[in-house]
Design a protein around this motif. Sequence first.
Motif, PDB file in Angstrom:
ATOM      1  N   ARG A  64      68.120  45.718 -14.600  1.00 48.07           N
ATOM      2  CA  ARG A  64      66.951  45.258 -15.365  1.00 48.07           C
ATOM      3  C   ARG A  64      65.809  44.880 -14.423  1.00 48.07           C
ATOM      4  NH1 ARG A  64      66.351  39.691 -17.744  1.00 48.07           N
ATOM      5  NH2 ARG A  64      64.287  39.774 -18.674  1.00 48.07           N
ATOM      6  N   VAL A  68      62.180  46.790 -14.352  1.00 41.45           N
ATOM      7  CA  VAL A  68      60.899  46.095 -14.554  1.00 41.45           C
ATOM      8  C   VAL A  68      59.990  46.305 -13.350  1.00 41.45           C
ATOM      9  CG1 VAL A  68      59.868  43.789 -14.733  1.00 41.45           C
ATOM     10  CG2 VAL A  68      61.783  44.412 -16.207  1.00 41.45           C
ATOM     11  N   ASP A  71      58.214  49.490 -13.509  1.00 40.77           N
ATOM     12  CA  ASP A  71      57.530  49.698 -14.797  1.00 40.77           C
ATOM     13  C   ASP A  71      58.320  50.620 -15.719  1.00 40.77           C
ATOM     14  OD1 ASP A  71      55.270  48.102 -14.173  1.00 40.77           O
ATOM     15  OD2 ASP A  71      54.509  49.718 -12.926  1.00 40.77           O
ATOM     16  N   HIS A  72      59.624  50.490 -15.711  1.00 43.25           N
ATOM     17  CA  HIS A  72      60.509  51.291 -16.573  1.00 43.25           C
ATOM     18  C   HIS A  72      60.301  52.789 -16.339  1.00 43.25           C
ATOM     19  CE1 HIS A  72      61.393  47.604 -18.801  1.00 43.25           C
ATOM     20  NE2 HIS A  72      60.100  47.364 -18.734  1.00 43.25           N
ATOM     21  N   SER A  73      59.878  53.158 -15.167  1.00 42.31           N
ATOM     22  CA  SER A  73      59.522  54.561 -14.910  1.00 42.31           C
ATOM     23  C   SER A  73      60.107  55.009 -13.566  1.00 42.31           C
ATOM     24  CB  SER A  73      57.998  54.718 -14.897  1.00 42.31           C
ATOM     25  OG  SER A  73      57.431  54.143 -16.037  1.00 42.31           O
ATOM     26  N   ILE A  74      61.410  55.154 -13.544  1.00 43.10           N
ATOM     27  CA  ILE A  74      62.097  55.562 -12.310  1.00 43.10           C
ATOM     28  C   ILE A  74      61.523  56.876 -11.794  1.00 43.10           C
ATOM     29  CG2 ILE A  74      64.317  56.468 -11.443  1.00 43.10           C
ATOM     30  CD1 ILE A  74      64.671  53.564 -11.699  1.00 43.10           C
ATOM     31  N   TYR A  75      61.219  57.796 -12.725  1.00 44.01           N
ATOM     32  CA  TYR A  75      60.756  59.135 -12.332  1.00 44.01           C
ATOM     33  C   TYR A  75      59.491  59.075 -11.472  1.00 44.01           C
ATOM     34  CZ  TYR A  75      57.680  58.214 -16.255  1.00 44.01           C
ATOM     35  OH  TYR A  75      56.776  57.614 -17.093  1.00 44.01           O
ATOM     36  N   ALA A  76      58.682  58.019 -11.700  1.00 42.55           N
ATOM     37  CA  ALA A  76      57.425  57.913 -10.947  1.00 42.55           C
ATOM     38  C   ALA A  76      57.655  57.362  -9.547  1.00 42.55           C
ATOM     39  CB  ALA A  76      56.443  57.027 -11.703  1.00 42.55           C
TER      40      ALA A  76
ATOM     41  N   GLN B  49      53.502  62.177 -13.571  1.00 39.61           N
ATOM     42  CA  GLN B  49      54.408  61.065 -13.263  1.00 39.61           C
ATOM     43  C   GLN B  49      53.733  59.713 -13.518  1.00 39.61           C
ATOM     44  OE1 GLN B  49      56.679  61.665  -9.713  1.00 39.61           O
ATOM     45  NE2 GLN B  49      57.409  63.596 -10.513  1.00 39.61           N
ATOM     46  N   GLY B 114      62.513  57.136 -18.921  1.00 41.37           N
ATOM     47  CA  GLY B 114      62.157  56.336 -17.744  1.00 41.37           C
ATOM     48  C   GLY B 114      63.286  56.123 -16.781  1.00 41.37           C
ATOM     49  N   SER B 116      65.399  58.509 -15.243  1.00 42.78           N
ATOM     50  CA  SER B 116      65.871  59.601 -14.381  1.00 42.78           C
ATOM     51  C   SER B 116      64.671  60.339 -13.809  1.00 42.78           C
ATOM     52  CB  SER B 116      66.761  60.557 -15.197  1.00 42.78           C
ATOM     53  OG  SER B 116      66.050  61.066 -16.304  1.00 42.78           O
ATOM     54  N   VAL B 117      64.953  61.383 -13.047  1.00 44.51           N
ATOM     55  CA  VAL B 117      63.856  62.126 -12.414  1.00 44.51           C
ATOM     56  C   VAL B 117      63.066  62.890 -13.491  1.00 44.51           C
ATOM     57  CG1 VAL B 117      65.026  62.327 -10.201  1.00 44.51           C
ATOM     58  CG2 VAL B 117      65.316  64.120 -11.919  1.00 44.51           C
TER      59      VAL B 117
END
Lengths: 304, 166
Positions: A64, A68, A71-76, B49, B114, B116-117
């Motif tokens: 968590r 946070v 920004d809840h955006s792992i891909y970025a 992205q 949000g 994964s890739v």
Amino acid sequence: MSGPWQYLPNPWRQEIAQLSEETHRTLEEIRFRLGRPVLLYGPDWIEALAGDGPRSLDGPQMERILAVLVDHSIYARVDELRQGYVTLPGGHRVGVAGRAVVANGRVETVNQVYGLNMRRARAVPEAGAHLLRRLAGLGVRGGSLLLLSPPRCGKTTLLRDLCRTLSDRGVRTVVIDERSEIAGLGGVGGPGFDLGLHTDVLDGWPKPDGIAVALRVLSPDLLIVDELGPDADVAAVRQARYGGVDVVATIHAGSMADLAMRPGLAELVDAGAFDALVLLSRRLGPGTVERVWPRTALAEDGRA
Amino acid sequence: MKWMGMGLLLGASLWLARVMARPYRLRVAALDDWRQMLGQLEPLIGWRQMPLAEAFARAARTHPGRQRAVASLVGSLGSRDEDFATAFSRALAADSALFAEDREALMALAPVLGKSVAGYQVQHLADVRGDIERILAEARQYGLKKARLVESLVSVAGIAAIILLI
């Protein structure tokens, strides 16, 4: 509340906000570790985070916190996570210790987070000007410097202020900010540090690519590069120096002996690529200039 | 007086017919908005992205009817105290035009968006967009038919009442 702590979720954000002013002033980093209490680190003190929040962290809480922070955006942030960190707006770095997901022999991302290390980035005005005065006193006239120190000795902070100082003196400067730490753009374009009037920032660029682009299109007088690493970084710095562009760079090394163990870099130093080498320590606090070797002194001492 | 009463009754029945058919029409518009928004999210997430909150806000710009739900999502994520699934569920609940089946289909994104890739994110978005397209097609075919039927029945009932009054 300033610093990277403002980007944490509650209850940790609230607990940190309730710390004393003195603790806030000297707080350098916070470490979250799986199954352990949250620990606060100052220059010469360590404390557990007290308060009503969870005493030790479990897996979902670690996930968590990371979610946070990104920004809840792992891909970025995958490119950063691949290298084991994320950078927050303001240049604060969060080291991520977790299980590497490897595909085709390459780290794709990190999952199962075991530890997070939040470090505060600071601006220390006048640190750069002070070093430049000291260098001038030693007869160093050129503008290529190599700052070396172990981690947490203030390399990036000094580098940032050197950049601002030189840029405000009219030096056209390009910052190759691979980890978004120098300018503090946070990887996603947050507010940044003052890097001077004549500074362009290549945010998120790998150092070799960024240096090549800067040389090709931005006509710099000076390149600022943090944490030289693989041979490709050293080769790019060599290319810049051969092109007549000054470089101020940092590297992890505790002594000249450590530096000598890095063949590519030692050769670059021996070739006179840097006008001075500056060793930093934490002896009198982060950013203590322990020793300066002007190029002439290096030549007299022999090889790095 | 009698003619005025008849006129009022006719007007009321037509208004009631429209009110009763409205949810079906709004649902179709909402589903179409979500379908388009998911399509817009694919390049915003996959290529640019952009962080989720910013991407949703950008996608909702051309869909005024969905802005309340997206504002709820952006606000929840900005508070840094809610996980995405909770915030997304709250946002969908704020979109009163959606039916339970629609929310369920969209909630398939909650555990994966949000996390994964970018390539996988685009795949998840495309999958859910496919589901929404299917539901939208059904809503257009049966929902709008039902809306027209409800309108017709209520209007006919009003006219029948007028005839009885005469």
